[in-house]
Design a protein around this motif. Sequence first.
Motif, mmCIF file in Angstrom:
data_model
loop_
_atom_site.group_PDB
_atom_site.id
_atom_site.type_symbol
_atom_site.label_atom_id
_atom_site.label_comp_id
_atom_site.label_asym_id
_atom_site.label_seq_id
_atom_site.Cartn_x
_atom_site.Cartn_y
_atom_site.Cartn_z
ATOM 1 N N ARG A 8 4.733 4.440 75.773
ATOM 2 C CA ARG A 8 5.814 4.001 76.106
ATOM 3 C C ARG A 8 6.288 4.231 77.457
ATOM 4 O O ARG A 8 6.456 5.231 78.073
ATOM 5 C CB ARG A 8 6.922 4.304 75.193
ATOM 6 C CG ARG A 8 8.344 3.771 75.261
ATOM 7 C CD ARG A 8 9.183 3.913 74.243
ATOM 8 N NE ARG A 8 10.428 3.166 74.024
ATOM 9 C CZ ARG A 8 11.854 3.794 74.452
ATOM 10 N NH1 ARG A 8 11.596 5.149 74.673
ATOM 11 N NH2 ARG A 8 12.677 2.877 74.213
ATOM 12 N N SER A 9 6.790 3.282 78.361
ATOM 13 C CA SER A 9 7.202 3.253 79.721
ATOM 14 C C SER A 9 7.985 2.044 80.039
ATOM 15 O O SER A 9 8.732 1.597 79.238
ATOM 16 C CB SER A 9 5.626 2.956 80.725
ATOM 17 O OG SER A 9 6.106 3.528 82.039
ATOM 18 N N ILE A 10 8.248 1.770 80.939
ATOM 19 C CA ILE A 10 9.084 0.854 81.869
ATOM 20 C C ILE A 10 7.991 -0.269 82.095
ATOM 21 O O ILE A 10 7.375 -0.192 82.709
ATOM 22 C CB ILE A 10 9.912 1.070 83.020
ATOM 23 C CG1 ILE A 10 10.866 2.441 82.688
ATOM 24 C CG2 ILE A 10 10.591 0.065 83.648
ATOM 25 C CD1 ILE A 10 11.954 2.029 81.806
ATOM 26 N N GLN A 11 8.410 -1.398 81.505
ATOM 27 C CA GLN A 11 7.760 -2.981 81.768
ATOM 28 C C GLN A 11 7.903 -2.959 83.467
ATOM 29 O O GLN A 11 8.940 -2.980 83.924
ATOM 30 C CB GLN A 11 8.472 -4.007 81.057
ATOM 31 C CG GLN A 11 7.939 -5.252 81.490
ATOM 32 C CD GLN A 11 6.354 -5.555 81.057
ATOM 33 O OE1 GLN A 11 5.535 -5.476 81.861
ATOM 34 N NE2 GLN A 11 5.864 -5.140 79.795
ATOM 35 N N GLY A 12 6.539 -3.131 84.032
ATOM 36 C CA GLY A 12 6.429 -3.160 85.491
ATOM 37 C C GLY A 12 6.363 -4.702 86.057
ATOM 38 O O GLY A 12 6.759 -4.961 87.176
ATOM 39 N N SER A 14 6.419 -9.148 85.127
ATOM 40 C CA SER A 14 7.119 -10.381 84.320
ATOM 41 C C SER A 14 8.676 -10.125 84.402
ATOM 42 O O SER A 14 9.280 -9.313 84.971
ATOM 43 C CB SER A 14 6.873 -10.359 82.769
ATOM 44 O OG SER A 14 7.437 -9.269 82.061
ATOM 45 N N SER A 15 9.230 -11.379 83.780
ATOM 46 C CA SER A 15 10.815 -11.291 83.788
ATOM 47 C C SER A 15 11.376 -10.209 82.804
ATOM 48 O O SER A 15 12.469 -10.038 82.895
ATOM 49 C CB SER A 15 11.197 -12.575 83.532
ATOM 50 O OG SER A 15 10.828 -13.054 82.277
ATOM 51 N N TYR A 16 10.382 -9.451 82.530
ATOM 52 C CA TYR A 16 10.953 -8.299 81.419
ATOM 53 C C TYR A 16 11.031 -6.855 82.203
ATOM 54 O O TYR A 16 11.160 -5.929 81.551
ATOM 55 C CB TYR A 16 9.895 -8.387 80.096
ATOM 56 C CG TYR A 16 10.319 -9.489 79.331
ATOM 57 C CD1 TYR A 16 11.271 -9.549 78.156
ATOM 58 C CD2 TYR A 16 9.868 -10.838 79.435
ATOM 59 C CE1 TYR A 16 11.702 -10.456 77.382
ATOM 60 C CE2 TYR A 16 9.955 -11.744 78.722
ATOM 61 C CZ TYR A 16 10.875 -11.773 77.751
ATOM 62 O OH TYR A 16 11.064 -12.816 76.710
ATOM 63 N N ALA A 17 10.514 -6.973 83.468
ATOM 64 C CA ALA A 17 10.230 -5.971 84.239
ATOM 65 C C ALA A 17 11.704 -5.055 84.093
ATOM 66 O O ALA A 17 12.706 -5.585 84.165
ATOM 67 C CB ALA A 17 9.856 -6.501 85.760
ATOM 68 N N GLY A 18 11.465 -3.612 83.961
ATOM 69 C CA GLY A 18 12.800 -2.879 84.074
ATOM 70 C C GLY A 18 13.082 -2.604 82.717
ATOM 71 O O GLY A 18 13.691 -1.562 82.564
ATOM 72 N N LEU A 19 12.545 -3.257 81.880
ATOM 73 C CA LEU A 19 12.823 -2.664 80.194
ATOM 74 C C LEU A 19 12.069 -1.847 79.425
ATOM 75 O O LEU A 19 10.809 -1.832 80.011
ATOM 76 C CB LEU A 19 12.986 -4.180 79.565
ATOM 77 C CG LEU A 19 13.948 -5.114 79.694
ATOM 78 C CD1 LEU A 19 13.811 -6.108 78.802
ATOM 79 C CD2 LEU A 19 15.329 -4.536 79.622
ATOM 80 N N PRO A 20 12.440 -0.872 78.791
ATOM 81 C CA PRO A 20 11.542 0.036 78.136
ATOM 82 C C PRO A 20 10.689 -0.854 77.263
ATOM 83 O O PRO A 20 11.096 -1.849 76.642
ATOM 84 C CB PRO A 20 12.362 0.706 77.228
ATOM 85 C CG PRO A 20 13.902 0.957 78.209
ATOM 86 C CD PRO A 20 13.967 -0.458 78.705
#
Length: 226
Positions: A8-12, A14-20
């Motif tokens: 589990r990390s932070i999405q790096g 796509s437009s989902y960047a920044g979300l867990p």
Amino acid sequence: MQVTEIYRSIQGESSYAGLPCIFVRLTGCNLRCAWCDSEYTFQGGRRMGLEEVDAEVRCLASSGLVEITGGEPLLQVREAVLLMQRLLALGYTVLLETSGERPLANVPPAVIKIVDVKCPHSGESGTFREQNLEALTAQDEVKFVLVDREDYEFARNFTQQHQLTMRVRSVIFSPAFRRDASGARDTSHCLLDPQQLAQWILADGLDVRLGLQIHKFIWEPSMKGV
Ligand code: SF4
């Protein structure tokens, strides 16, 4: 299925960047992009059953985003599709990151596809499967990783020729990152200066998203499993 890692990390990207986000990274890839930062996925990994993967994902978070990635996850298409169906049924939002070379037709419609189109300096130009354009929906995203002006012009022309911005939620132009990057968490490792890319996008009036791999700025750039 053969799995390199689940974490589990932070999405790096796509437009989902920044979300867990939980990442399920499958082993193996049939391409060899020049700037690939995932060579450690080409072999090895561990054999896991669907139930084991499912249980590990649920241990990390009971809801939210899960990305199936690789390597190239659709090399294990039968297992990957079953996993995506299972995760959707559990209520996760499922992202699939794929090179665009494998057929997308069997991917469950509710899965959000993030599809690469390889540019000339990837060394894998021409591998995009044109029939995949028909499988793209308004929730999907298309990504070009760029090294220089030639890559940019390829991406711009492909986007315009196929009216990509009308087909998908987001068209992403992203500077390639030096694959041996380590140390500084800044744009010095970008093979194409983001400022230069921004100027080209604005000069051409493109309705695309400039994407930076934010995990390279959050964590030490050579770190895996983040
Ligand atoms: S498709 Fe992805 S994993 Fe495969 S070589 Fe290219 S960048 Fe690496």
